[in-house]
Design a protein around this motif. Structure first.
Motif, PDB file in Angstrom:
ATOM      1  N   LEU B 167       0.942  -1.183  -0.082  1.00 48.19           N
ATOM      2  CA  LEU B 167      -0.084  -0.003  -0.133  1.00 48.19           C
ATOM      3  C   LEU B 167       0.910   1.216   0.082  1.00 48.19           C
ATOM      4  N   ALA B 168       2.040   1.315   0.425  1.00 46.66           N
ATOM      5  CA  ALA B 168       3.223   2.200   0.638  1.00 46.66           C
ATOM      6  C   ALA B 168       2.770   3.036  -0.854  1.00 46.66           C
ATOM      7  N   LYS B 169       3.039   2.386  -1.941  1.00 42.26           N
ATOM      8  CA  LYS B 169       3.279   2.935  -3.128  1.00 42.26           C
ATOM      9  C   LYS B 169       2.010   3.450  -3.393  1.00 42.26           C
ATOM     10  N   ARG B 170       1.019   3.530  -2.753  1.00 44.17           N
ATOM     11  CA  ARG B 170      -0.370   4.318  -3.154  1.00 44.17           C
ATOM     12  C   ARG B 170      -0.811   3.761  -4.556  1.00 44.17           C
ATOM     13  N   PRO B 171      -1.105   2.384  -4.785  1.00 44.90           N
ATOM     14  CA  PRO B 171      -1.466   1.899  -5.907  1.00 44.90           C
ATOM     15  C   PRO B 171      -2.939   2.299  -5.985  1.00 44.90           C
ATOM     16  N   LYS B 172      -3.505   2.408  -7.357  1.00 47.61           N
ATOM     17  CA  LYS B 172      -5.012   2.607  -7.542  1.00 47.61           C
ATOM     18  C   LYS B 172      -5.771   1.156  -7.390  1.00 47.61           C
ATOM     19  N   LEU B 173      -4.657  -0.194  -7.741  1.00 45.85           N
ATOM     20  CA  LEU B 173      -5.361  -1.231  -7.701  1.00 45.85           C
ATOM     21  C   LEU B 173      -4.344  -2.337  -6.758  1.00 45.85           C
ATOM     22  N   LEU B 174      -4.846  -2.822  -5.699  1.00 46.38           N
ATOM     23  CA  LEU B 174      -4.121  -3.704  -5.172  1.00 46.38           C
ATOM     24  C   LEU B 174      -4.595  -5.184  -5.401  1.00 46.38           C
ATOM     25  N   LEU B 175      -3.614  -5.907  -5.677  1.00 43.31           N
ATOM     26  CA  LEU B 175      -3.815  -7.256  -5.839  1.00 43.31           C
ATOM     27  C   LEU B 175      -3.619  -8.406  -4.869  1.00 43.31           C
ATOM     28  N   LEU B 176      -4.554  -8.874  -4.214  1.00 46.63           N
ATOM     29  CA  LEU B 176      -4.170  -9.743  -2.906  1.00 46.63           C
ATOM     30  C   LEU B 176      -4.322 -11.323  -3.210  1.00 46.63           C
ATOM     31  N   ASP B 177      -3.426 -12.063  -3.091  1.00 49.52           N
ATOM     32  CA  ASP B 177      -3.487 -13.462  -3.309  1.00 49.52           C
ATOM     33  C   ASP B 177      -3.585 -14.205  -2.267  1.00 49.52           C
ATOM     34  N   GLU B 178      -4.762 -14.463  -1.747  1.00 47.65           N
ATOM     35  CA  GLU B 178      -5.093 -15.428  -0.489  1.00 47.65           C
ATOM     36  C   GLU B 178      -4.603 -14.545   0.597  1.00 47.65           C
ATOM     37  N   PRO B 179      -4.774 -13.253   0.876  1.00 47.20           N
ATOM     38  CA  PRO B 179      -4.196 -12.481   1.739  1.00 47.20           C
ATOM     39  C   PRO B 179      -4.183 -13.052   3.352  1.00 47.20           C
ATOM     40  N   LEU B 180      -5.409 -13.868   3.617  1.00 47.87           N
ATOM     41  CA  LEU B 180      -5.660 -14.359   4.949  1.00 47.87           C
ATOM     42  C   LEU B 180      -5.405 -15.726   5.129  1.00 47.87           C
ATOM     43  N   GLY B 181      -4.752 -16.397   3.972  1.00 47.81           N
ATOM     44  CA  GLY B 181      -4.849 -17.697   3.912  1.00 47.81           C
ATOM     45  C   GLY B 181      -3.693 -18.528   5.046  1.00 47.81           C
ATOM     46  N   ALA B 182      -2.797 -17.719   5.388  1.00 54.80           N
ATOM     47  CA  ALA B 182      -1.857 -18.195   6.489  1.00 54.80           C
ATOM     48  C   ALA B 182      -2.339 -18.014   7.991  1.00 54.80           C
ATOM     49  N   LEU B 183      -3.480 -17.243   8.027  1.00 52.45           N
ATOM     50  CA  LEU B 183      -3.830 -16.737   9.590  1.00 52.45           C
ATOM     51  C   LEU B 183      -4.795 -18.002  10.146  1.00 52.45           C
ATOM     52  N   ASP B 184      -4.589 -17.999  11.479  1.00 54.51           N
ATOM     53  CA  ASP B 184      -5.861 -18.696  11.851  1.00 54.51           C
ATOM     54  C   ASP B 184      -7.320 -18.269  11.957  1.00 54.51           C
TER      55      ASP B 184
END
Ligand SMILES: Nc1ncnc2c1ncn2[C@@H]1O[C@H](COP(=O)(O)OP(=O)(O)O)[C@@H](O)[C@H]1O
Ligand SMILES: [Mg+2]
Lengths: 334, 382
Positions: B167-184
């Motif tokens: 997010l630091a680069k302030r993109p207009k579009l952020l792609l998230l691949d299974e962003p929460l997959g590794a969390l319980d």
């Protein structure tokens, strides 16, 4: 004793054993390795064997050399020397250390210059070795698994022929009427043969050529483990391939660079065969000097003190360096 | 919260024919050798959306996302981001950022340096970089961990660093691949809402890949359901759940009871379907579009079926008799598996609203009647 022969998942190729071993044990691990892994006593036994070996054949000879280095030069040219430690009749312990050899090392310019020259040759060769080996290791690590084994095989293939023979072969290439000069003259790039034999250049070539596998293998085993998604992440964040390499791949391969450089630098400092066959006649390296002291002057104490000085000057800084390096590594791994 | 909710309900740019899509994916196909990983996908994503790609493992979600990021070549079709054709544009020149499934944090850099990495590539001044790093660390609540290395962080903290870095680069579009997959599970639920908050705060468009339908339901403004490289349905979570367009979607999203059947009465405002699998008639109070001879599936959600001991006034249609075979008490709901006369097992869930005494409760091997409202069944033709 837990005598069960359970087959554990981790094979010989895993963990800290390098990729070279993987090649050797590709055709199935020996049965007894399973046994040893499941048996603590056996494991201890196996570990203690190399330590015993080092104790017997490294530490003991080292102590003997150390003792000789403190002895007085005997005109006979060989032992026995006066013992360093002796019990006098009144029960006191006499310690007699002769520092003549060591002080000679410091005061004789020949030794100082041989020492500096050895360091320079080893350092320059290590840098060139690194520059040649890094792209090779990188290419091997990025090639398909099938061709990877073939390429690694090719890297270690020269070991199948004698080291001495390979260095001799370079004489044939480098000498005044050698292959390289003849070729360059035939195509008209030069009119007179280049003087390549008996120069520092020839020594660099010899060392880089001979020690290349020792640089490639640790670099390869490091680079091969790199997570490719890190490079994708770097690219995603706006770094082109070159910047990604310098910011990600290179720093992460630092342990491999250090391991390879030590494997080349340490033996290169004490290299004897290559400078003797290819190198300058007016400037000896430290090992050549040592050999002269020993075989020609038959001055065992001085030869021993050269050996000890070499060891201390080289090994102590390296051990300190390694200590910090390991601490850093452990911190980065977990 | 209520206000935000209503704002959210109004946010439906895909219904506005004049709205400009931020991402246009047009007939995109990706093949690996002969294997078609992504098959002729077309998709429009609007600014400030959270678009979820939902599908089972190996259905091509990551491949589609990686084509947007530029890591995977497009075999056929084209991708436009912000009106610009992405063909031949390398990942490091695309106006998107990606959060990797494995997080891909640089292990040799501190949290701070990881986040600053992308900003350094933009050649911003040092003070500017420092300000923006601090800012984003505040947003993900990691200020005190700035000088830690990734291996000194917990899984949840690493996930937030990865998010912050992207997010630091302030993109207009952020792609998230299974962003929460590794969390319980607990952390995942908590993080879902945090993710939505951050997205709303920064006004970024999110494209999220997940195989977890609950996650998709929670996060998404719209869901695209994928199966074998194809998008089979696009819609809001409610649309996907209440009006699945195919047997696959109905079955994939939540649990559902499916009965094969054929039309016996086809009127514009109501239909009747005879199902041999059910052993009875299903009356649906809305019209459907299907050829008279086509095979149909009737899908009824378990929570939309009522279970009772006494037969209802009319057992003629939307009613079936069965025997309770299995009861599972889940705390908030109870699940009943009822075997009807044709041998089929029907799943029914009832909320545990009141505490019932043992003789009020429906027990194993009791004969029960299952009924449902004519508006509940969904009829799909494929
Ligand atoms: N580089 C590749 N080479 C060959 N096949 C691939 C490659 N990447 C992905 N695939 C295949 O494409 C299909 C889709 O993969 P992917 O997009 O990762 O699925 P997922 O929906 O689980 O993210 C899988 O069957 C996978 O095996
Ligand atoms: Mg995936």
């Amino acid at each position: 004793m837990a005598g069960n022969l359970t087959h554990t998942r981790s094979g010989w190729g895993s963990g800290r054993v390098g990729p070279l071993w993987e090649l050797f044990f590709r055709f199935g691990p020996p049965r007894w390795s399973d046994y040893i892994r499941s048996n603590w006593a056996g494991q201890r036994l196996v570990i203690s064997v190399p330590y015993l070996w080092l104790l017997l054949f490294f530490l003991v000879p080292f102590l003997i050399v150390l003792k000789i280095s403190f002895a007085e030069f005997s005109p006979l040219g060989r032992p026995p020397y006066e013992p360093v430690l002796r019990w006098l009749e009144d029960g006191a312990l006499q310690i007699k250390l002769e520092f003549a050899s060591y002080s000679y090392l410091l005061h004789e310019p020949l030794y100082v210059s041989a020492w500096l020259y050895s360091i320079k040759v080893a350092a320059v060769s290590t840098v060139f070795c690194l520059l040649v080996a890094y792209p090779m290791a990188y290419a091997i690590a990025r090639s398909s698994p099938a061709s990877r084994n073939v390429l690694l095989m090719l890297v270690i293939l020269p070991f199948w022929t004698s080291f001495l023979l390979r260095v001799y072969a370079w004489i044939g290439l480098l000498k005044t009427d050698g292959v390289i000069n003849q070729f360059l003259m035939a195509i008209g790039i030069i009119d007179e043969p280049l003087a390549m034999m008996n120069t520092s250049f020839a020594v660099y070539i010899g060392i880089v050529y001979s020690y290349l596998p020792f640089m490639i293998l640790p670099l390869y085993s490091n680079l091969e483990k790199h997570d490719q998604t890190l490079l994708e992440a770097a690219q995603d964040l706006g770094a082109g391939p070159i910047r990604s390499f310098f910011r990600i791949t290179l720093p992460l391969s630092f342990p491999g660079v250090v391991a390879g450089s030590l494997l080349v630098f340490i033996p290169a400092v004490g290299e004897y065969v290559i400078p003797t066959l290819l190198g300058r006649t007016d400037q000896l390296m430290i090992a050549g000097l040592l050999s002269d002291e020993f075989f020609r002057n038959r001055d065992w104490p001085r030869a021993s003190s050269v050996a000890i000085a070499m060891l201390l000057l080289l090994v102590v800084p390296i051990m300190i360096f390694q200590h910090f390096q390991n601490r850093e590594l452990r911190a980065n791994k977990r | 919260m209520a206000e935000r909710r209503s704002e959210k309900l109004k946010f439906e740019p895909w219904r506005d024919p004049g709205a400009q899509a931020y991402v246009r994916i047009e007939n995109v196909t990706r093949k690996f050798g002969d294997f078609v990983a992504v098959n002729n996908v077309s998709l429009k994503i609007y600014q400030r959306e959270i678009f979820c790609l939902l599908g089972g493992s190996g259905c091509g979600k990551s491949t589609l996302l990686r084509m947007l990021a530029g890591f995977e070549a497009v075999t056929a079709g084209s991708i436009f981001i912000d009106g610009q054709d992405m063909a031949g544009i390398p990942p490091y020149e695309r106006p998107v950022n990606m959060m990797f499934q494995s997080y891909a944090l640089f292990p040799h850099m501190t949290v701070e340096k990881n986040i600053a990495f992308g900003l350094e590539q933009e050649r911003l001044s040092r003070s500017e970089i420092a300000t923006r790093v601090t800012e984003i660390l505040d947003i993900v609540k990691l200020g005190e961990f700035a000088v830690r290395k990734p291996h000194q962080l917990s899984g949840g903290q690493r996930q937030r660093v990865a998010l912050a870095r992207a997010l630091a680069k302030r993109p207009k579009l952020l792609l998230l691949d299974e962003p929460l997959g590794a969390l319980d599970k607990k952390l995942r639920e908590h993080t879902q809402f945090e993710l939505i908050n951050i997205q709303e705060q920064l006004g970024v468009t999110f494209m999220v890949v997940t195989h977890d339908q609950e996650e998709a339901m929670t996060l998404a403004s719209r869901i695209g359901v994928m199966n074998r490289g194809e998008i089979v349905q696009i819609g809001t979570p409610t649309e996907i759940y209440e009006f699945p367009s195919s047997e696959f979607v109905a079955d994939f999203i939540g649990s559902v009871n499916m009965f094969e059947g054929r039309l016996v009465e086809d009127l514009p405002d109501r239909v009747r379907i005879q199902s041999d699998e059910l052993g009875g008639l299903v009356y649906v109070d809305h019209g459907i579009s299907a050829a008279p001879s086509a095979t149909l599936w009737v899908a009824i959600r378990p929570e939309k079926i009522d279970i009772q001991r006494t037969p209802p006034a009319s057992t003629h249609e939307n009613c079936v008799k069965g025997v309770v075979k299995e009861i599972a008490y889940m705390g908030d709901v109870s699940i009943f598996l009822v075997r009807i006369d044709t041998g089929k097992i029907i799943r029914v869930t009832l909320p545990n609203i009141e505490r019932l005494s043992d003789d009020e409760r429906i027990m194993w091997d009791e004969t029960v009647y299952l009924t449902w409202h004519p508006g509940s069944p969904v009829v799909v033709t494929q």
